[in-house]
Design a protein around this motif. Structure first.
Motif, PDB file in Angstrom:
ATOM      1  N   GLU A  48       0.944  -1.278   0.055  1.00  0.00           N
ATOM      2  CA  GLU A  48       0.075   0.108  -0.018  1.00  0.00           C
ATOM      3  C   GLU A  48       1.064   1.173   0.101  1.00  0.00           C
ATOM      4  N   GLY A  49       2.067   1.170   0.456  1.00  0.00           N
ATOM      5  CA  GLY A  49       3.076   2.170   0.107  1.00  0.00           C
ATOM      6  C   GLY A  49       3.370   3.219   1.213  1.00  0.00           C
ATOM      7  N   GLY A  50       2.957   2.577   2.594  1.00  0.00           N
ATOM      8  CA  GLY A  50       3.338   3.285   3.662  1.00  0.00           C
ATOM      9  C   GLY A  50       4.793   3.742   3.793  1.00  0.00           C
ATOM     10  N   ASP A  51       5.741   2.476   3.752  1.00  0.00           N
ATOM     11  CA  ASP A  51       7.135   2.729   3.633  1.00  0.00           C
ATOM     12  C   ASP A  51       7.579   3.798   2.621  1.00  0.00           C
ATOM     13  N   ALA A  52       7.211   3.549   1.421  1.00  0.00           N
ATOM     14  CA  ALA A  52       7.862   4.240   0.135  1.00  0.00           C
ATOM     15  C   ALA A  52       7.286   5.908   0.434  1.00  0.00           C
ATOM     16  N   LEU A  53       6.168   6.211   0.975  1.00  0.00           N
ATOM     17  CA  LEU A  53       5.829   7.654   0.931  1.00  0.00           C
ATOM     18  C   LEU A  53       6.484   8.178   2.128  1.00  0.00           C
ATOM     19  N   TRP A  54       6.432   7.466   3.300  1.00  0.00           N
ATOM     20  CA  TRP A  54       7.564   7.918   4.500  1.00  0.00           C
ATOM     21  C   TRP A  54       8.845   8.195   3.958  1.00  0.00           C
ATOM     22  N   LEU A  55       9.782   7.255   3.330  1.00  0.00           N
ATOM     23  CA  LEU A  55      11.129   7.655   2.884  1.00  0.00           C
ATOM     24  C   LEU A  55      11.076   8.780   1.905  1.00  0.00           C
ATOM     25  N   ALA A  56       9.861   8.985   1.155  1.00  0.00           N
ATOM     26  CA  ALA A  56      10.009  10.118   0.208  1.00  0.00           C
ATOM     27  C   ALA A  56       9.960  11.547   1.025  1.00  0.00           C
ATOM     28  N   ARG A  57       8.928  11.307   2.098  1.00  0.00           N
ATOM     29  CA  ARG A  57       8.896  12.589   3.029  1.00  0.00           C
ATOM     30  C   ARG A  57      10.259  12.762   3.762  1.00  0.00           C
ATOM     31  N   GLN A  58      11.125  11.777   4.186  1.00  0.00           N
ATOM     32  CA  GLN A  58      12.271  12.196   4.589  1.00  0.00           C
ATOM     33  C   GLN A  58      13.526  12.515   3.801  1.00  0.00           C
ATOM     34  N   GLY A  59      12.879  12.703   2.309  1.00  0.00           N
ATOM     35  CA  GLY A  59      14.136  13.286   1.407  1.00  0.00           C
ATOM     36  C   GLY A  59      14.637  12.268   0.686  1.00  0.00           C
ATOM     37  N   TRP A  60      14.266  10.768   0.892  1.00  0.00           N
ATOM     38  CA  TRP A  60      14.856   9.712  -0.153  1.00  0.00           C
ATOM     39  C   TRP A  60      14.173   9.966  -1.374  1.00  0.00           C
ATOM     40  N   HIS A  61      14.884   9.320  -2.558  1.00  0.00           N
ATOM     41  CA  HIS A  61      14.449   9.283  -3.681  1.00  0.00           C
ATOM     42  C   HIS A  61      14.259   7.787  -4.025  1.00  0.00           C
ATOM     43  N   VAL A  62      12.887   7.401  -3.950  1.00  0.00           N
ATOM     44  CA  VAL A  62      12.278   5.807  -3.639  1.00  0.00           C
ATOM     45  C   VAL A  62      11.829   5.372  -5.010  1.00  0.00           C
ATOM     46  N   THR A  63      12.299   4.119  -5.485  1.00  0.00           N
ATOM     47  CA  THR A  63      11.821   3.208  -6.351  1.00  0.00           C
ATOM     48  C   THR A  63      11.136   2.108  -5.594  1.00  0.00           C
ATOM     49  N   GLY A  83       2.294  15.344  -3.582  1.00  0.00           N
ATOM     50  CA  GLY A  83       3.227  15.984  -3.877  1.00  0.00           C
ATOM     51  C   GLY A  83       4.537  15.412  -3.894  1.00  0.00           C
ATOM     52  N   LEU A  84       4.611  14.413  -3.929  1.00  0.00           N
ATOM     53  CA  LEU A  84       5.854  13.285  -3.645  1.00  0.00           C
ATOM     54  C   LEU A  84       6.110  12.851  -4.789  1.00  0.00           C
ATOM     55  N   ASP A  85       5.588  12.739  -6.090  1.00  0.00           N
ATOM     56  CA  ASP A  85       5.818  12.074  -7.443  1.00  0.00           C
ATOM     57  C   ASP A  85       7.129  12.277  -7.773  1.00  0.00           C
ATOM     58  N   GLU A  86       7.893  13.573  -7.814  1.00  0.00           N
ATOM     59  CA  GLU A  86       9.192  13.643  -8.117  1.00  0.00           C
ATOM     60  C   GLU A  86      10.315  12.910  -7.309  1.00  0.00           C
ATOM     61  N   ARG A  87       9.851  12.348  -6.256  1.00  0.00           N
ATOM     62  CA  ARG A  87      10.679  11.556  -5.402  1.00  0.00           C
ATOM     63  C   ARG A  87      10.433  10.202  -5.295  1.00  0.00           C
ATOM     64  N   LEU A  88       9.123   9.961  -5.755  1.00  0.00           N
ATOM     65  CA  LEU A  88       8.993   8.562  -5.436  1.00  0.00           C
ATOM     66  C   LEU A  88       8.373   7.815  -7.077  1.00  0.00           C
ATOM     67  N   ALA A  89       8.994   6.648  -7.468  1.00  0.00           N
ATOM     68  CA  ALA A  89       8.463   6.423  -8.573  1.00  0.00           C
ATOM     69  C   ALA A  89       7.931   4.569  -8.299  1.00  0.00           C
TER      70      ALA A  89
END
Length: 208
Positions: A48-63, A83-89
């Motif tokens: 569901e993306g809880g980890d990916a979204l949290w990581l993107a909020r912390q400034g990580w670039h997420v695949t 608004g996290l689409d530039e850091r999360l694919a």
């Protein structure tokens, strides 16, 4: 050999649930990587993306990858809405057949359990080879069965973190084990149900 089709199974699992609007990150992730500087991270089995979204909020670039197209589409929509689409694919991969491209500072594999016969050792070995020098592979597995788990097999046996490391079969001079531990916590499942569960935690670092 299981005949379960992983795409059909996991698409069904996610399609049967309402789409999450604010999925929570896994506690073992947040407690483990808080002090790491943000970089590039691969989230295997993003769900569901809880980890990916949290990581993107912390400034990580997420695949973020998952076998379920339903999960990937929902996470893509959430990242755009937040608004996290530039850091999360988010990408769909059947890890039997394909593996994400790139080099990463962190690979996170939380509860990468599935009813089909996934060769986890091969997948995690590929993940370790995708690390940059100094990067870490974080593997968190179930060490017990939660009451809400899809797998209620009473005969299931969970390998220890050391056994998982042995199965991955990496050269310890290049990929030393930083942590191999079992840890208990109180978990909250669907509909607010709670239970004490055990997590198996393995951290492998690629030598600088």
């Amino acid at each position: 050999m299981s005949t379960t089709n992983p795409v059909t199974f996991w698409d069904g699992v996610y399609a049967a649930r309402p789409a999450a609007t604010d999925p929570r990150p896994n506690v073992r992730l947040t407690e483990t990587i808080t002090d790491l500087p943000p970089g590039d991270v691969l989230d295997l089995g993003c769900g569901e993306g809880g980890d990916a979204l949290w990581l993107a909020r912390q400034g990580w670039h997420v695949t973020a990858v998952d076998v379920s197209a339903v999960a990937v589409e929902r996470l893509t929509d959430l990242a755009l809405a937040q608004g996290l689409d530039e850091r999360l694919a988010a990408e769909r991969h059947d890890l039997h057949e394909s593996f994400p491209q790139g080099a990463f500072d962190l690979v996170s594999a939380h509860y990468l359990h599935t009813p089909d016969d996934l060769d986890r050792a091969t997948v995690l070995r590929k993940a370790a080879h995708a690390l940059r020098p100094g990067g870490r592979l974080l593997v968190v597995d179930h060490g017990s069965t939660a009451p809400w788990s899809w797998n209620q097999d009473p005969d299931i046996r969970y390998p220890t973190p050391r056994q998982v490391a042995e199965d991955i079969d990496l050269d310890p001079a290049t990929w030393p084990v930083e942590r191999a531990a079992a840890s208990r916590r109180n978990a909250t499942g669907p509909e607010g149900r709670t239970a004490e569960v055990t997590d198996h935690i393995l951290i492998i670092r690629r030598a600088a």
